[in-house]
Design a protein around this motif. Structure first.
Motif: not given
Length: 474
Positions: A108, A113-117, A120-121, A124
């Motif tokens: 993470e 990668e594109k975050e959904s919120f 996010e990374h 996580r």
């Protein structure tokens, strides 16, 4: 290291005296090897005891016990009667879960990668790391409860007499498998005590620190005459037999197309006390470049012998391509490593109270490390292209690559007193790192380099032995 060695000398003095006496009395080799194994076993048991205490202090303890420092499941496979309960089994499962969570946390930090919120990374990474801490803590508690239940009455790992006997059996097996090569013997022994797969190389990054320490202590405590019964990995005089040039026939059978250039270098430099076996040097070139004169590594080493630019200048090579941006590439490499290390250090500071703050900082540092890595790759990629286009660098000229690569390796062999393993490690990782680790540095690249070169070398020597037997006739 010296203080530890002094203490060990006092502890092992009776064994050293015994070995000296057996040498004076002319004991047969088999008896002498048995005496040497007593000394080696004592050194190993002392080292294992120290490492066991260290693992308990550092939190890396995983259920090992006794002078063999072996886990119960492995000990059972070796024929020992051991105590193993549900706490131990649960701890092993929890540690695996912890390792998986830590790996996910690190992923993470590095993810693009594109975050959904938002963040996010970060969230996580924090969540996975806290899961790692929770699983690790629970595993350590169960493992400590298990450790306190172990006793000589219920676990033969704590029976020194039985374990010394098993240790000698394993060492004898290791000696046979490794052809009495001491480093490989110690590596095989370590692997056997860790339940490693049979195909595992003798020397690995996991066991190399253990091998370094035991090898160092044993070679200094064991009498010189007794040491001669072991293969210490030092180069013996290879010019023997009726035809000292037979090695050329072996080289001619390979894909090495520069035999005449190598002969010129040997006539010029390979004389006197510190001669290098040409078969060993060819094995080194095979690993370094696969005999490709224009081979260039990801960090700028070039030619048949893969010499780094500044090393080449230090050896006296004249035309070496060193553009201004090469220093920047090296700086980017250093920054990449440093910021990655910082990111992981911050990751391990995460707790419930600071989880997002620390995870955010750790991810920021890891992303910086990735940017440094990309800049480094671009600069070294540019260097590789321009180096090939210029085609004026002395390292790309086979005759000079062979001559100066040979001179450098010969210097390292002299510095390491003919110890092939340490000379190879110095060639790959640098003499300063060999000195720092007092042996082979625990780097994947260096250990693999040593292993592969020695595999090639052994194959050449086997061919040479076969050729000499044929030449003698029936």
């Amino acid at each position: 290291m010296e203080r530890n060695l002094t203490n060990l000398k006092a502890l092992l003095k009776p064994f050293v005296i015994l070995l000296g006496l057996t040498g004076l009395l002319g004991t047969c080799p088999l008896d002498a090897v048995a005496d040497e194994l007593d000394l080696l076993s004592k050194i190993i048991s002392t080292q294992n005891s120290l490492e066991l205490k260290q693992s308990l202090a550092e939190g890396s303890y995983r259920g090992e016990a006794g002078i063999l420092r072996v886990k119960p499941d492995v000990a059972s496979s070796l024929g020992l009667s051991v105590y193993m309960d549900q706490d131990y089994l649960d701890s092993a499962k929890l540690f695996k879960e912890a390792e998986a969570s830590l790996e996910r946390a690190q992923e993470e930090l590095a993810s693009t990668e594109k975050e959904s919120f938002l963040e996010e990374h970060v969230h996580r990474a924090a969540s996975f790391f806290l899961a790692y801490k929770h699983s690790s803590q629970e595993a350590e508690e169960k493992l400590e409860a298990y450790r306190l239940r172990i006793s000589p009455k219920n676990d033969e790992r704590l029976n020194e007499k039985i374990c010394f006997s098993l240790m000698k059996r394993l060492l004898n097996e290791a000696l046979e498998k490794a052809g009495y090569n001491l480093r490989d013997t110690l590596g095989y022994f370590y692997n056997a005590c860790r339940g490693a797969d049979k195909d595992t190389p003798f020397l690995t990054t996991e066991n190399v620190k253990f091998v370094n320490k035991v090898f160092y202590q044993f070679t200094r405590l064991c009498p010189k005459e007794a040491l001669k019964r072991f293969d210490l990995g030092t180069q013996e005089d290879f010019y023997h037999g009726k035809d000292p040039a037979m090695w050329k026939e072996i080289i001619a059978e390979t894909e090495f197309p520069y035999l005449s250039l190598l002969e010129t270098t040997l006539k010029k430099h390979n004389n006197g006390k510190h001669r290098v076996d040409p078969l060993l040097f060819v094995a080194l070139m095979r690993k370094e470049s696969n005999f490709h004169p224009h081979a260039i590594s990801s960090v700028g080493a070039a030619g048949l012998t893969q010499i780094m630019p500044r090393t080449a200048l230090g050896l006296g090579m004249k035309n070496i391509f060193i553009p201004p941006y090469l220093s920047k590439a090296g700086l980017m490499l250093e920054k990449q490593r440093k910021t990655k290390e910082q990111a992981l250090n911050v990751l391990f500071q995460i707790n419930e109270n600071n989880k997002l703050e620390k995870a955010r900082l750790a991810r920021s540092l890891m992303q910086k490390s990735l940017k440094f890595s990309k800049k480094k790759d671009r600069l070294f990629g540019r260097y590789r292209k321009e180096l090939l286009l210029s085609n004026t660098d002395d390292r790309l000229k086979p005759e000079l690559a062979i001559e100066y690569g040979f001179k450098y390796f010969q210097q390292l062999m002299r510095a390491q007193k003919g110890d092939i393993t340490l000379a190879l490690a110095s060639y790959n990782a640098g003499p300063h790192r060999v000195k720092r680790f007092n042996g082979v540095p625990p780097f994947d690249e260096t250990v693999n380099f040593r292993n592969q070169v020695l595999r090639f070398y052994k194959a050449y020597l086997d061919k040479l032995k076969g050729a000499r037997q044929v030449s003698k006739g029936p």
